[in-house]
Design a protein around this motif. Structure first.
Motif, PDB file in Angstrom:
ATOM      1  N   VAL A   5       0.873  -1.169   0.000  1.00 43.03           N
ATOM      2  CA  VAL A   5       0.000   0.000   0.000  1.00 43.03           C
ATOM      3  C   VAL A   5       0.912   1.221   0.000  1.00 43.03           C
ATOM      4  CG1 VAL A   5      -1.831   1.206   1.235  1.00 43.03           C
ATOM      5  CG2 VAL A   5      -1.680  -1.294   1.371  1.00 43.03           C
ATOM      6  N   TYR A   6       0.730   2.107  -0.974  1.00 45.64           N
ATOM      7  CA  TYR A   6       1.646   3.241  -1.071  1.00 45.64           C
ATOM      8  C   TYR A   6       0.977   4.439  -1.719  1.00 45.64           C
ATOM      9  CZ  TYR A   6       2.150   1.957  -6.002  1.00 45.64           C
ATOM     10  OH  TYR A   6       1.902   1.672  -7.324  1.00 45.64           O
ATOM     11  N   PHE A   7       1.654   5.547  -1.580  1.00 50.26           N
ATOM     12  CA  PHE A   7       1.240   6.743  -2.297  1.00 50.26           C
ATOM     13  C   PHE A   7       2.479   7.351  -2.915  1.00 50.26           C
ATOM     14  CE2 PHE A   7       1.991   7.974   2.083  1.00 50.26           C
ATOM     15  CZ  PHE A   7       2.696   9.160   2.002  1.00 50.26           C
ATOM     16  N   ILE A  39      -0.493  -5.120   9.779  1.00 48.35           N
ATOM     17  CA  ILE A  39       0.705  -4.480   9.223  1.00 48.35           C
ATOM     18  C   ILE A  39       1.894  -5.415   9.351  1.00 48.35           C
ATOM     19  CG2 ILE A  39       2.363  -2.599   9.500  1.00 48.35           C
ATOM     20  CD1 ILE A  39       0.060  -0.780  10.238  1.00 48.35           C
ATOM     21  N   VAL A  40       2.530  -5.679   8.221  1.00 49.77           N
ATOM     22  CA  VAL A  40       3.752  -6.481   8.181  1.00 49.77           C
ATOM     23  C   VAL A  40       4.949  -5.559   8.381  1.00 49.77           C
ATOM     24  CG1 VAL A  40       5.189  -7.981   6.729  1.00 49.77           C
ATOM     25  CG2 VAL A  40       2.688  -8.191   6.671  1.00 49.77           C
ATOM     26  N   SER A  41       4.963  -4.430   7.660  1.00 51.60           N
ATOM     27  CA  SER A  41       6.012  -3.425   7.802  1.00 51.60           C
ATOM     28  C   SER A  41       5.515  -2.109   7.235  1.00 51.60           C
ATOM     29  CB  SER A  41       7.300  -3.859   7.093  1.00 51.60           C
ATOM     30  OG  SER A  41       7.101  -3.919   5.701  1.00 51.60           O
ATOM     31  N   THR A  42       6.178  -1.045   7.638  1.00 48.07           N
ATOM     32  CA  THR A  42       5.829   0.275   7.132  1.00 48.07           C
ATOM     33  C   THR A  42       7.089   1.130   7.120  1.00 48.07           C
ATOM     34  OG1 THR A  42       4.270   2.117   7.345  1.00 48.07           O
ATOM     35  CG2 THR A  42       5.117   1.194   9.392  1.00 48.07           C
ATOM     36  N   GLY A  43       7.106   2.135   6.267  1.00 45.16           N
ATOM     37  CA  GLY A  43       8.273   2.997   6.196  1.00 45.16           C
ATOM     38  C   GLY A  43       8.195   3.944   5.025  1.00 45.16           C
ATOM     39  N   LYS A  44       9.355   4.429   4.615  1.00 44.34           N
ATOM     40  CA  LYS A  44       9.415   5.306   3.452  1.00 44.34           C
ATOM     41  C   LYS A  44      10.630   4.940   2.622  1.00 44.34           C
ATOM     42  CE  LYS A  44      12.087   9.211   5.103  1.00 44.34           C
ATOM     43  NZ  LYS A  44      12.163  10.647   5.104  1.00 44.34           N
ATOM     44  N   LEU A  45      10.558   5.228   1.347  1.00 42.06           N
ATOM     45  CA  LEU A  45      11.674   4.975   0.445  1.00 42.06           C
ATOM     46  C   LEU A  45      12.340   6.311   0.120  1.00 42.06           C
ATOM     47  CD1 LEU A  45       9.990   2.469  -2.052  1.00 42.06           C
ATOM     48  CD2 LEU A  45      11.420   1.956  -0.075  1.00 42.06           C
ATOM     49  N   PRO A  46      13.647   6.398   0.290  1.00 44.04           N
ATOM     50  CA  PRO A  46      14.328   7.653   0.000  1.00 44.04           C
ATOM     51  C   PRO A  46      14.503   7.852  -1.498  1.00 44.04           C
ATOM     52  CG  PRO A  46      15.918   5.997   0.601  1.00 44.04           C
ATOM     53  CD  PRO A  46      14.555   5.368   0.759  1.00 44.04           C
ATOM     54  N   PRO A  74       7.029   8.288  -0.877  1.00 43.51           N
ATOM     55  CA  PRO A  74       7.443   8.773   0.435  1.00 43.51           C
ATOM     56  C   PRO A  74       6.939   7.917   1.590  1.00 43.51           C
ATOM     57  CG  PRO A  74       5.711  10.160  -0.445  1.00 43.51           C
ATOM     58  CD  PRO A  74       6.050   9.160  -1.502  1.00 43.51           C
ATOM     59  N   GLY A  75       5.918   7.123   1.377  1.00 44.57           N
ATOM     60  CA  GLY A  75       5.415   6.279   2.449  1.00 44.57           C
ATOM     61  C   GLY A  75       4.796   5.011   1.908  1.00 44.57           C
ATOM     62  N   PHE A  76       5.003   3.912   2.630  1.00 45.38           N
ATOM     63  CA  PHE A  76       4.414   2.643   2.208  1.00 45.38           C
ATOM     64  C   PHE A  76       4.111   1.800   3.435  1.00 45.38           C
ATOM     65  CE2 PHE A  76       8.795   1.414   2.779  1.00 45.38           C
ATOM     66  CZ  PHE A  76       8.701   0.147   3.324  1.00 45.38           C
TER      67      PHE A  76
END
Length: 118
Positions: A5-7, A39-46, A74-76
């Motif tokens: 799930v991302y934007f 939720i398995v994991s969450t974070g952001k990609l640089p 920026p977030g997933f």
């Protein structure tokens, strides 16, 4: 089933942070999602990444940025649900907490550690 799930950033549009009410709702929603193991994991990609390329037997390593601003994620969150419908409902609730914008949902395929435990 797991879903990514991302934007992404929308070119020419500034992202507005959630309202204080939205942040409170988001906090409760995320807590519930972690407690239920959705939720398995969450974070952001640089935007800055390292690229490793093999070409004609030679490895080259170079640092980015390689991602254009409009492609930046920026977030997933990776979630686990029993059905796609449950994943859509989860993403809908997340979007409502965050305010206006778009969330994208992609089912992941492959093998996870959970699959190996069976």
């Amino acid at each position: 089933m797991q879903f990514f799930v991302y934007f992404t950033m929308i070119e020419g549009k500034r992202m507005n942070p959630p309202t204080p009410e939205g942040m409170a709702k988001l906090g409760k929603f995320m807590e519930k999602s972690f407690e239920s193991d959705t939720i398995v994991s969450t974070g952001k990609l640089p935007q800055k990444v390292t690229q490793i390329e093999l070409s004609k037997g030679e490895i080259s390593i170079s640092d980015g940025p390689f991602v254009e601003g409009k492609e930046l994620i920026p977030g997933f969150t990776v979630i686990r649900t029993d059905t796609k419908e449950e994943a859509i409902e989860w993403a809908r609730e997340l979007r409502e907490c965050m305010g206006d914008g778009v969330i994208k949902l992609a089912q992941l395929s492959g093998t996870s550690q959970d699959d190996m435990k069976m």
